[in-house]
Design a protein around this motif. Structure first.
Motif, PDB file in Angstrom:
ATOM      1  N   ARG A  53      -5.963  -4.109  -7.606  1.00 52.32           N
ATOM      2  CA  ARG A  53      -5.573  -2.763  -7.153  1.00 52.32           C
ATOM      3  C   ARG A  53      -6.820  -2.031  -6.660  1.00 52.32           C
ATOM      4  O   ARG A  53      -7.839  -1.953  -7.342  1.00 52.32           O
ATOM      5  CB  ARG A  53      -4.929  -1.992  -8.311  1.00 52.32           C
TER       6      ARG A  53
ATOM      7  N   TRP B 236      -2.457  -2.776  -3.241  1.00 52.55           N
ATOM      8  CA  TRP B 236      -2.315  -3.858  -4.210  1.00 52.55           C
ATOM      9  C   TRP B 236      -2.361  -5.173  -3.434  1.00 52.55           C
ATOM     10  O   TRP B 236      -1.603  -5.366  -2.472  1.00 52.55           O
ATOM     11  CB  TRP B 236      -1.002  -3.762  -4.969  1.00 52.55           C
TER      12      TRP B 236
ATOM     13  N   VAL C  40      -8.005   1.644  -5.436  1.00 51.89           N
ATOM     14  CA  VAL C  40      -7.640   3.060  -5.419  1.00 51.89           C
ATOM     15  C   VAL C  40      -8.736   3.844  -4.715  1.00 51.89           C
ATOM     16  O   VAL C  40      -9.895   3.866  -5.181  1.00 51.89           O
ATOM     17  CB  VAL C  40      -7.433   3.605  -6.848  1.00 51.89           C
ATOM     18  N   ASN C  41      -8.400   4.471  -3.607  1.00 53.97           N
ATOM     19  CA  ASN C  41      -9.382   5.264  -2.872  1.00 53.97           C
ATOM     20  C   ASN C  41      -9.839   6.450  -3.720  1.00 53.97           C
ATOM     21  O   ASN C  41      -9.017   7.143  -4.327  1.00 53.97           O
ATOM     22  CB  ASN C  41      -8.771   5.756  -1.562  1.00 53.97           C
TER      23      ASN C  41
ATOM     24  N   THR D 267       0.829  -1.203   0.000  1.00 58.30           N
ATOM     25  CA  THR D 267       0.000   0.000   0.000  1.00 58.30           C
ATOM     26  C   THR D 267       0.862   1.251   0.000  1.00 58.30           C
ATOM     27  O   THR D 267       2.004   1.236   0.471  1.00 58.30           O
ATOM     28  CB  THR D 267      -0.967   0.011   1.205  1.00 58.30           C
TER      29      THR D 267
ATOM     30  N   TYR E 138     -13.777   2.765  -3.315  1.00 53.52           N
ATOM     31  CA  TYR E 138     -12.581   2.420  -4.077  1.00 53.52           C
ATOM     32  C   TYR E 138     -12.919   2.039  -5.521  1.00 53.52           C
ATOM     33  O   TYR E 138     -13.956   1.413  -5.778  1.00 53.52           O
ATOM     34  CB  TYR E 138     -11.854   1.230  -3.426  1.00 53.52           C
TER      35      TYR E 138
ATOM     36  N   TYR F 227      -5.228  10.167  -1.891  1.00 53.96           N
ATOM     37  CA  TYR F 227      -4.131   9.478  -2.566  1.00 53.96           C
ATOM     38  C   TYR F 227      -3.754   8.262  -1.721  1.00 53.96           C
ATOM     39  O   TYR F 227      -2.910   8.329  -0.826  1.00 53.96           O
ATOM     40  CB  TYR F 227      -2.941  10.434  -2.713  1.00 53.96           C
TER      41      TYR F 227
ATOM     42  N   THR G 222      -3.604   3.835  -2.197  1.00 55.90           N
ATOM     43  CA  THR G 222      -3.767   2.680  -3.087  1.00 55.90           C
ATOM     44  C   THR G 222      -3.267   1.419  -2.391  1.00 55.90           C
ATOM     45  O   THR G 222      -2.239   1.442  -1.701  1.00 55.90           O
ATOM     46  CB  THR G 222      -2.994   2.876  -4.397  1.00 55.90           C
TER      47      THR G 222
END
Length: 233
Positions: free
Chosen positions: A211, A222, A213-214, A51, A200, A218, A220
């Motif tokens: 993945r 994985w 992504v919020n 992350t 997300y 910023y 993220t």
């Protein structure tokens, strides 16, 4: 060293958002290496969860923390702490009290060594916080350890189940449309999904990684896929 002397150095504060991120990172890995700048990252001990987050503060030096939870516990002792990051330790202080918290050697820590080059995304959907909370609650109630992203005709479903037992109880939520008409069954461990609450955008590559992504900050994650995952276009 008195607080009056400490404040002659460049002190800084950590906002609630940054503390929240550090607490979340501590649930993924008990230690962390922080590099100069405003980006924090961590990786799980077995390196199946990575992350990265951008924070409002800019850290002046590289420093390692062997026990991130202990550091956060010390921070919680102070109602409004300030920090001075030195070469060997960070001084945490407030009014008439202070603590020196010494750094760990970077070579002793488990930390990301390179950026992830995300493979081509073949499945994508939006994961709402409400749906994710319901899914994880169901996993706990039903005592199921696996999360499955699967195609169901024109739909994409998130399911909690036991992938080793086809007759196990399961709980499913529709999270999107299967616009490519692909057939897939993609597995992840529920224990690896330790995201900070929020909505997300999820992208999944074929048999490799998911993945998250919020949508509002910023941030993220994985997460590695399980080997039983399948995808057919």
């Amino acid at each position: 060293m008195s607080p009056a002397v400490i404040t002659e150095n460049k002190s800084m504060k950590l906002c609630k958002e940054t503390i929240e991120i550090l607490k979340n990172f501590a649930s993924i890995n008990s230690n962390i290496l922080v590099n100069p700048g405003d980006v924090l990252s961590t990786v799980s001990p077995v390196k199946n969860v990575l992350t990265e987050a951008k924070v409002p503060e800019t850290f002046p030096v590289q420093f390692g923390l062997w026990d991130l939870n202990k550091f956060l516990g010390v921070v919680s002792l102070f109602p409004d702490p300030e920090f001075v990051f030195g070469d060997k330790f960070v001084t945490i202080y407030n009014k008439n009290s202070s603590v020196r918290f010494f750094y760990s050697e970077p070579k002793l820590l488990t930390c990301p060594t390179k950026k992830i080059n995300m493979p081509e995304v073949v499945v994508n959907f939006e994961l709402k916080q409400k749906d994710f909370s319901e899914l994880m609650k169901a996993a706990a109630v039903l005592q199921l350890s696996d999360i499955c992203v699967r195609s169901n005709e024109s739909k994409i479903e998130l399911v909690v189940l036991d992938k080793k037992d086809p007759t196990s109880n399961h709980y499913s939520i529709e999270v999107g449309k299967n616009t490519k008409s692909a057939t897939f069954t993609i597995y992840m461990k529920a224990e690896n999904l330790k995201m900070i609450p929020g909505d997300y955008d999820v992208g999944i590559s074929e048999k490799v990684v998911a993945r998250f992504v919020n949508k509002n900050r910023y941030l993220t994650y994985w997460v590695a896929l399980e080997s039983e995952s399948t995808y057919q276009a």
